[in-house]
Design a protein around this motif. Structure first.
Motif: not given
Length: 132
Positions: A6, A9-10, A13-14, A17, A25
């Motif tokens: 988590n 992912d945080d 996030k910006d 993709e 990641k």
């Protein structure tokens, strides 16, 4: 280790993709998990090890630059500051006029503090002008 996933992912996030994002990641997540396992082998509890790994990792600004994330542009607040200073000055001057004519209508003194108050929007105007 869901907390680590988590957190990663945080952090990303910006970031748009892409395959590169997924690879980086995954690498970051593996490094964090490895750090947690090392800390747990040293005798730390799992929760403490996760928190220490997250704190030690820090931010990923350099990684974001490599992945093509641009920092959001700061809003130019100078125009807003100019408008606020104009309206604020007008209200203060109106207060001076009200007090002048309410308490000493025979002596006109509100002009003197008006000059002092007008410096505020004047400085905001030149700041705004310089930033154009």
């Amino acid at each position: 280790m869901k907390k680590l996933k988590n957190h990663v992912d945080d952090l990303f996030k910006d970031v748009p993709e892409s395959e590169q994002k997924k690879a980086v990641k995954q690498e970051v997540l593996e490094n964090l998990e490895e750090k947690v396992w090392d800390l747990m082998e040293q005798g730390k509890e799992e929760e403490d090890a996760i928190n220490k790994a997250i704190v030690d990792f820090g931010d990923i600004e350099d990684l974001k630059k490599e992945l093509g994330v641009k920092k959001p542009a700061k809003k130019n607040m100078k125009k807003l500051n100019l408008g606020f200073s104009i309206w604020g000055s007008l209200l203060i001057i109106a207060l001076f006029i009200f007090i002048n004519f309410s308490y000493s209508p025979k002596t006109i003194w509100f002009v003197y503090p008006t000059f002092a108050v007008l410096w505020w929007p004047l400085t905001m105007y030149f700041t705004w002008l310089r930033s154009k």
